[in-house]
Design a protein around this motif. Structure first.
Motif, short mmCIF file in Angstrom:
data_model
loop_
_atom_site.label_atom_id
_atom_site.label_comp_id
_atom_site.label_asym_id
_atom_site.label_seq_id
_atom_site.Cartn_x
_atom_site.Cartn_y
_atom_site.Cartn_z
N ILE A 1 0.83 -1.20 0.00
CA ILE A 1 0.00 0.00 0.00
C ILE A 1 0.86 1.25 0.00
O ILE A 1 0.62 2.20 -0.76
CB ILE A 1 -0.94 0.01 1.22
CG1 ILE A 1 -1.83 -1.23 1.22
CG2 ILE A 1 -1.80 1.28 1.22
CD1 ILE A 1 -2.76 -1.34 0.04
N GLY A 2 1.90 1.27 0.83
CA GLY A 2 2.70 2.47 1.00
C GLY A 2 3.34 2.95 -0.28
O GLY A 2 3.36 4.17 -0.56
N SER A 3 3.87 2.05 -1.09
CA SER A 3 4.53 2.47 -2.33
C SER A 3 3.53 3.13 -3.28
O SER A 3 3.88 4.10 -3.98
CB SER A 3 5.20 1.27 -3.00
OG SER A 3 4.24 0.26 -3.30
N GLN A 4 2.31 2.64 -3.29
CA GLN A 4 1.29 3.24 -4.15
C GLN A 4 0.80 4.58 -3.59
O GLN A 4 0.50 5.51 -4.35
CB GLN A 4 0.11 2.28 -4.31
CG GLN A 4 0.47 0.99 -5.02
CD GLN A 4 -0.72 0.07 -5.18
OE1 GLN A 4 -1.58 0.31 -6.01
NE2 GLN A 4 -0.77 -1.00 -4.38
N VAL A 5 0.72 4.69 -2.26
CA VAL A 5 0.34 5.96 -1.64
C VAL A 5 1.38 7.03 -1.99
O VAL A 5 1.03 8.15 -2.37
CB VAL A 5 0.20 5.81 -0.12
CG1 VAL A 5 0.08 7.17 0.56
CG2 VAL A 5 -1.01 4.95 0.22
N VAL B 1 2.37 16.10 7.35
CA VAL B 1 1.47 14.94 7.53
C VAL B 1 2.32 13.70 7.73
O VAL B 1 3.35 13.53 7.07
CB VAL B 1 0.55 14.75 6.30
CG1 VAL B 1 -0.39 13.56 6.50
CG2 VAL B 1 -0.24 16.02 6.00
N VAL B 2 1.89 12.83 8.63
CA VAL B 2 2.53 11.52 8.82
C VAL B 2 1.49 10.45 8.51
O VAL B 2 0.38 10.46 9.05
CB VAL B 2 3.04 11.35 10.27
CG1 VAL B 2 3.63 9.94 10.46
CG2 VAL B 2 4.06 12.40 10.61
N VAL B 3 1.85 9.54 7.61
CA VAL B 3 1.00 8.40 7.28
C VAL B 3 1.70 7.14 7.76
O VAL B 3 2.82 6.85 7.31
CB VAL B 3 0.73 8.31 5.76
CG1 VAL B 3 -0.18 7.13 5.44
CG2 VAL B 3 0.13 9.61 5.23
N ASN B 4 1.08 6.41 8.67
CA ASN B 4 1.70 5.20 9.22
C ASN B 4 1.03 3.97 8.63
O ASN B 4 -0.11 3.65 8.97
CB ASN B 4 1.57 5.20 10.75
CG ASN B 4 2.19 3.95 11.37
OD1 ASN B 4 2.96 3.24 10.72
ND2 ASN B 4 1.84 3.68 12.61
N LEU B 5 1.75 3.27 7.76
CA LEU B 5 1.24 2.07 7.11
C LEU B 5 2.03 0.83 7.51
O LEU B 5 1.97 -0.19 6.83
CB LEU B 5 1.27 2.25 5.59
CG LEU B 5 0.45 3.44 5.07
CD1 LEU B 5 0.69 3.66 3.59
CD2 LEU B 5 -1.03 3.23 5.35
N THR B 6 2.77 0.92 8.62
CA THR B 6 3.54 -0.23 9.08
C THR B 6 2.62 -1.28 9.68
O THR B 6 1.48 -0.99 10.07
CB THR B 6 4.57 0.19 10.13
OG1 THR B 6 3.91 0.80 11.24
CG2 THR B 6 5.57 1.17 9.53
N ASN B 7 3.11 -2.49 9.76
CA ASN B 7 2.30 -3.58 10.28
C ASN B 7 3.13 -4.46 11.20
O ASN B 7 4.35 -4.57 11.05
CB ASN B 7 1.73 -4.43 9.14
CG ASN B 7 0.46 -5.14 9.53
OD1 ASN B 7 -0.04 -5.01 10.64
ND2 ASN B 7 -0.09 -5.91 8.61
N SER B 8 2.45 -5.08 12.14
CA SER B 8 3.11 -6.00 13.05
C SER B 8 3.69 -7.18 12.28
O SER B 8 3.04 -7.70 11.36
CB SER B 8 2.10 -6.50 14.09
OG SER B 8 2.63 -7.57 14.84
N PRO B 9 4.88 -7.64 12.65
CA PRO B 9 5.45 -8.80 11.97
C PRO B 9 4.74 -10.11 12.30
O PRO B 9 4.93 -11.11 11.61
CB PRO B 9 6.90 -8.82 12.46
CG PRO B 9 6.86 -8.12 13.78
CD PRO B 9 5.80 -7.06 13.65
#
Length: 243
Positions: free
Chosen positions: A12-16, A53-61
């Protein structure tokens, strides 16, 4: 507008990042590969410096009982750094119905992430999406053998990752919602039916057996993973995406 996209090298992040830059913003991707560690705090202040702006798209491993600790630590570090940077908007991506499935460790963890954001020092937006079309193949592997895939009848309304990214980018470029936007694909399916459609499209000869005790989604009660009134319905149909 300068926008820091944490987890900006993923699906998702790369497309955002691409969408925001195409719209004329300065979106910068950050991840472990670019030298930021949101658990230790290494590189966080430097990465958020000057970001509006901060967009947080990280996910738990992991998706188990360890996931709440990941979201608590990462959100605490990122929110504190966003406040120090003077950011005026913090965006996260969550899951439609996430607070309605307390039986799942990961869903409780994502609900915790939302709660930390709501109580934090930065104006916020939450984008909740339904299950990604790109993840359906993985779902089918959870309860499969060489002949059979067992799936519950849980209703889901899958959405293409590109449509999720478009919604996140639009929200990030706008004023803070101070609330939640639900986004979903246009078609709802029982998961077992979706499995049959997917296998047929892939030329996979395995049989889907309906088993309401099978897999993670067996814990879901009713149609809580499908959107309610007011959701944004994305344009991509699952059958078209499969082709």
């Amino acid at each position: 507008m300068k926008i820091a996209v944490i987890g900006g090298t993923g699906l998702i992040g790369s497309q955002v990042v691409r969408n925001l830059n195409a719209a004329g913003h300065q979106a910068v991707p950050h991840s472990l590969t670019t030298g930021i560690d949101i658990l230790t705090g290494q590189g966080v202040d430097e990465s958020l410096a000057g970001a509006e702006v901060v967009v947080n798209l990280t996910n738990s491993p992991t998706f188990d009982a360890a996931s709440p600790a990941f979201f608590r630590t990462s959100m605490d570090n990122l929110l504190a750094a966003a406040r120090r940077a003077g950011a005026g908007h913090f965006v996260i991506l969550s899951i439609v119905g996430v607070d309605q499935v307390p039986e799942l460790d990961y869903y409780r963890a994502k609900t915790l992430q939302e709660d930390i954001l709501k109580a934090g020092p930065v104006p916020y937006s939450i984008v909740r999406a339904t299950q990604f079309m790109e993840f359906i193949d993985a779902v089918l592997t959870w309860t499969a053998d060489e002949n059979t895939v067992r799936l519950p009848r849980t209703p889901i309304q899958p959405i293409a990752a590109a449509d999720v990214a478009a919604a996140v980018a639009e929200v990030a470029a706008g004023a803070p919602l101070g609330g939640t936007l639900d986004v979903a694909g246009p078609d709802a399916y029982p998961l077992d039916e979706l499995g049959r459609i997917t296998l047929a499209a892939r030329g996979d000869k395995r049989t889907v057996t309906t088993d309401d005790t099978a897999g993670m989604f067996a814990a879901v009660q009713g149609d809580v993973l499908t959107p309610g009134d007011g959701a944004r319905i994305a344009p991509t149909h699952y059958t078209a995406w499969l082709k």
